[in-house]
Design an enzyme around this catalytic site. Sequence first.
Site, PDB file in Angstrom:
ATOM      1  N   GLU A 103       0.823  -1.211   0.000  1.00 56.77           N
ATOM      2  CA  GLU A 103       0.000   0.000   0.000  1.00 56.77           C
ATOM      3  C   GLU A 103       0.853   1.256   0.000  1.00 56.77           C
ATOM      4  O   GLU A 103       0.640   2.170  -0.804  1.00 56.77           O
ATOM      5  CB  GLU A 103      -0.932   0.014   1.216  1.00 56.77           C
ATOM      6  CG  GLU A 103      -1.774   1.278   1.269  1.00 56.77           C
ATOM      7  CD  GLU A 103      -2.754   1.323   2.420  1.00 56.77           C
ATOM      8  OE1 GLU A 103      -3.646   2.182   2.386  1.00 56.77           O
ATOM      9  OE2 GLU A 103      -2.621   0.510   3.349  1.00 56.77           O
ATOM     10  N   ASP A 124      -0.590  -4.917   3.364  1.00 58.54           N
ATOM     11  CA  ASP A 124      -1.184  -3.736   3.986  1.00 58.54           C
ATOM     12  C   ASP A 124      -0.575  -3.639   5.384  1.00 58.54           C
ATOM     13  O   ASP A 124      -0.895  -4.440   6.265  1.00 58.54           O
ATOM     14  CB  ASP A 124      -2.705  -3.868   4.070  1.00 58.54           C
ATOM     15  CG  ASP A 124      -3.372  -2.544   4.425  1.00 58.54           C
ATOM     16  OD1 ASP A 124      -2.691  -1.678   4.998  1.00 58.54           O
ATOM     17  OD2 ASP A 124      -4.570  -2.379   4.137  1.00 58.54           O
ATOM     18  N   ILE A 138      -0.855  -1.453   7.885  1.00 59.42           N
ATOM     19  CA  ILE A 138      -1.859  -1.202   8.922  1.00 59.42           C
ATOM     20  C   ILE A 138      -3.192  -1.004   8.213  1.00 59.42           C
ATOM     21  O   ILE A 138      -3.448   0.064   7.651  1.00 59.42           O
ATOM     22  CB  ILE A 138      -1.556   0.035   9.790  1.00 59.42           C
ATOM     23  CG1 ILE A 138      -0.151  -0.015  10.379  1.00 59.42           C
ATOM     24  CG2 ILE A 138      -2.591   0.145  10.921  1.00 59.42           C
ATOM     25  CD1 ILE A 138       0.218   1.232  11.204  1.00 59.42           C
ATOM     26  N   ASP A 139      -4.018  -2.003   8.234  1.00 60.30           N
ATOM     27  CA  ASP A 139      -5.356  -1.840   7.697  1.00 60.30           C
ATOM     28  C   ASP A 139      -6.248  -1.344   8.831  1.00 60.30           C
ATOM     29  O   ASP A 139      -6.385  -2.011   9.854  1.00 60.30           O
ATOM     30  CB  ASP A 139      -5.894  -3.163   7.152  1.00 60.30           C
ATOM     31  CG  ASP A 139      -7.240  -2.976   6.490  1.00 60.30           C
ATOM     32  OD1 ASP A 139      -7.266  -2.536   5.333  1.00 60.30           O
ATOM     33  OD2 ASP A 139      -8.269  -3.247   7.139  1.00 60.30           O
ATOM     34  N   THR A 164      -5.944   2.300   9.643  1.00 60.77           N
ATOM     35  CA  THR A 164      -5.075   3.314  10.249  1.00 60.77           C
ATOM     36  C   THR A 164      -5.870   4.340  11.045  1.00 60.77           C
ATOM     37  O   THR A 164      -5.430   4.797  12.104  1.00 60.77           O
ATOM     38  CB  THR A 164      -4.231   4.020   9.167  1.00 60.77           C
ATOM     39  OG1 THR A 164      -3.438   3.056   8.479  1.00 60.77           O
ATOM     40  CG2 THR A 164      -3.305   5.048   9.789  1.00 60.77           C
TER      41      THR A 164
END
Length: 279
Positions: free
Chosen positions: A69, A90, A92-93, A95
Amino acid sequence: MSASELRCFMDFVIPLVRNAGKLLLEAKNFKIETKDESWDLVTIYDRKIEETLILKIKEKYPQHKFIGEESSAAENSIPELTEEPTWIIDPIDGTANFVRRIPLSAISIGLTINKQVVLGIVYNPHLNELFHSIKGQGCFLNEERIQTSGLKDINGACFNYELSLARRELLRNLYLYRLKHLIGRTEGIRSLGSAVLGLCYVAKGAIDAYQCDGLYAWDVAAGSLFVQEAGGFICDTTGKPEIDIMNPNFLATATKELSDQFMAIEKIADEERINNELK
């Protein structure tokens, strides 16, 4: 790729993901930035986790490719998905949840081979939830095999609808028309703020259905595998024969029967929206 090779990949990456989770738990006093859209947040931890994961995996498997990402955002371009082994990350999905100390954010990694997701790992360190799956071998939460709820009737469904995406003008009417038709048919509506955890919670049976349109590969790669390996069903909401992880618009449900009921209602909602927009 053999099952034993996939297991080796899994065994190598899980400790990396757990270590990355420690960074999230220790995070404090960090600067919050935005991407192209004011509500799309990013922190130094997003970048640091992705960079570390790619570096470590590349050291072990130098021929593998990556779609991340933050690296995609930095280059303003998403790499093409090829048939080569590709890790979709990803860091930090969720955030926005992370910066507000809401314990619904996770690190997500999916591995594709021949453009098919064959392995997934998702870790929410705040709740110590480690989900993982190898294609054809089931889905697990903290080493315990999980299954969807098995629900077949929409009237009893707990439905997770990611309404924050309706901030995008191009998606707003699509979301709101569908919500108008669905809200009176389901048992309840949730919006968790994390796409990958939405999929994980369908897989473990906590949520019966989850829908989101307008996402990216890193939001769904691992979670889409989990739902299927836990006995659930996932479909494309635009009429394509199957979900396209590089352009994901999806409905994930506990069963095919439940999916059919949701899609029938949404067809009516979409027709109403289109007719009104043409007036």
